[in-house]
Write an enzyme that holds these catalytic residues in place. Structure first.
Site, mmCIF file in Angstrom:
data_model
loop_
_atom_site.group_PDB
_atom_site.id
_atom_site.type_symbol
_atom_site.label_atom_id
_atom_site.label_comp_id
_atom_site.label_asym_id
_atom_site.label_seq_id
_atom_site.Cartn_x
_atom_site.Cartn_y
_atom_site.Cartn_z
ATOM 1 N N GLU A 169 0.806 -1.229 0.000
ATOM 2 C CA GLU A 169 0.000 0.000 0.000
ATOM 3 C C GLU A 169 0.837 1.275 0.000
ATOM 4 O OE1 GLU A 169 -2.723 -0.262 3.308
ATOM 5 O OE2 GLU A 169 -3.791 -1.962 2.471
ATOM 6 N N GLU A 363 -5.203 -8.498 1.031
ATOM 7 C CA GLU A 363 -5.863 -8.125 2.285
ATOM 8 C C GLU A 363 -7.343 -7.889 2.021
ATOM 9 O OE1 GLU A 363 -4.424 -4.774 4.593
ATOM 10 O OE2 GLU A 363 -2.355 -5.417 4.278
#
Ligand code: IFM
Length: 460
Positions: A169, A363
């Site tokens: 991320e 995720e």
């Protein structure tokens, strides 16, 4: 929703749980580990909702064998964990700290012994503090330091860990870390946070060939957090708001990594065209290096409308031009709307960029308050969230998306960054006072889902 079964997924599908070093390990001053930006930031008054730090978190550093046992019990065939850079190079450069490598080797070998494939992420936000002191991700030199760190780690562990993710991320590292300051290092450089994003992506691009050079059987990729973005109406102003958010959140990362360019409209929104023309355009071939997979983290959808242009800027520079619209969908304890269909949207968005590239949901999960009773830990909302999002994965497969795996966030409750321990994402409950682990109802559901139809092969 038609009944969901493991047999709806390919036999070699990767089924994993995920964590990250600073969120679970604890032992922040043991084993020769140096300080990271999160150690510093968490000690800053007011930075963390409950005033806590990543010490001792889940004490995973010492309890990893118990945690590997829990994963085996759940029936997953993969574990996505991250490596703490400052355990390997305490000040971010120089020789490898053998104790740091030894910990991750012990962990990886314990996983393999249980038939669980280790998936390591090299960077999940915990930059060595010494590198931040030299400018952090605003300094191009950090990209070079990361490449060397990656080379060293994979050289040491590439015999046992075959799946490598460079970054987790980078949007968060850049914009929460350097624009909104909600995350470490807590800086506020406005639109220049885009330069941090560029250096992160350059770090990825520089590292990939060095990782590949370590062994010829490694798989390497990057994980991006993507959002499904919908416009609240067809009005040009609302459509433009959606363009802005989709641009900064999704295209600003997907395009350089998979399509070899930065989106011109986003650079214009940020007023960063000149800097990128001078410093970044020449790096696009490096950043667009071939990867073996793309990791997609998905939690929620944004429905956007035009803003008032007078709102307070937040993590998204330019977000004063955008309002998030409440669609009335249920929300998790993070306040994030639950939209399982958005997972299909983001997978299709990624698949369209580079057709055929294997995708993994690296995720997905939800924070809710658990109900603790004498007979267990009850979390029906989390269980339902999981089931709905697995159904979305099945739908994506049905639509031809090359989805190869799913990692649930998270194996166990942990340090949720600026929220401290006030938000729980685990399918395993952690009593932080005793470090006692208890599989929640959601974990029992996952266990039953995975065991129906057999344990499956170790992930390829
Ligand atoms: O806990 C985080 C994780 O570290 C990165 N992705 C989102 C999760 C939930 O906020």
């Amino acid at each position: 929703m038609t009944e969901l079964s493991r047999s709806d997924f390919p036999a070699d599908f990767t089924w994993g749980t995920a964590t990250a070093a600073y969120q679970v390990e604890g032992a922040t001053t043991e084993g020769g580990r140096g300080p990271s930006v999160w150690d510093t930031f968490a000690r800053t008054p007011g930075a963390i909702a409950d005033g806590t730090t990543g010490e001792p978190a889940d004490d995973h550093y010492h309890r990893y064998l118990e945690d590997v046992g829990l994963m085996a019990d759940l029936g997953v065939n993969a574990y996505r964990f991250s490596i703490s850079w400052s355990r390997i190079q305490p000040d971010g450069t120089g020789a490898v700290n053998p104790e740091g490598i030894a910990f991750y080797r012990r962990l990886a070998e314990a996983l393999v012994a249980q038939g669980i494939t280790p998936w390591a992420t090299l960077y999940h936000w915990d930059l060595p503090q010494a590198l931040e002191d030299r400018g952090g991700w605003l300094d191009r030199g950090t990209a070079e330091a990361f490449a060397e760190y990656a080379r060293l780690v994979v050289g040491e562990l590439g015999d046992v860990v075959k799946h490598w993710t460079t970054l987790n991320e980078p949007w968060c590292s850049a914009f929460l870390g350097y624009a909104s300051g909600e995350h470490a290092p807590g800086r506020h450089v406005g639109t220049q946070a885009a330069r941090a994003a560029h250096h992160l992506l350059l770090a990825h691009g520089r590292a990939v060939p060095l990782i590949r050079a370590a062994a010829d059987d490694l798989q390497v990729g990057i994980t991006l957090n993507l959002y499904s973005v919908r416009t609240a109406s067809d009005s040009p102003a609302d459509v433009d708001a959606a363009r802005r958010i989709d641009g900064l959140q999704n295209r600003f990362f997907l395009d350089p990594v998979l399509a070899g360019s930065y989106p011109v409209d986003v650079l214009r929104d940020l007023g960063e065209q000149a800097w990128f023309a001078e410093h970044a355009q020449g790096d696009l071939a490096t950043i667009g290096v071939d990867v073996d997979f793309l990791g997609v983290n998905y939690y929620s959808r944004h429905t956007t409308a035009a803003g008032t242009a007078s709102g307070a800027p937040s993590a998204n520079p330019g977000s004063e031009f955008v309002q998030m619209v409440d669609t009335g969908a249920p929300r998790t304890r993070m306040g994030w709307e639950v939209h399982p269909d958005g997972l299909v949207d983001v997978l299709e968005m990624a698949a369209a960029r580079r057709p055929g590239l294997p995708l993994l949901v690296t995720e997905n999960g939800a924070a809710y308050d658990d109900e603790l009773t004498a007979d267990g830990v009850h979390d029906e909302e989390r269980r339902a969230y999981l089931e709905q999002h697995l159904a979305a994965c099945r739908d994506a497969l049905g639509r031809g998306v090359p989805l190869r795996g799913y990692f649930l966030w998270s194996l166990m409750d942990n340090f949720e960054w600026a929220w401290g321990y006030t938000r729980r994402f685990g399918v395993v409950h952690v009593d932080y006072a005793t470090q006692r682990r208890t599989i929640k109802d959601s974990g029992r559901w996952l266990q039953a889902f995975l065991s129906a139809g057999g344990r499956g092969a170790r992930s390829a």
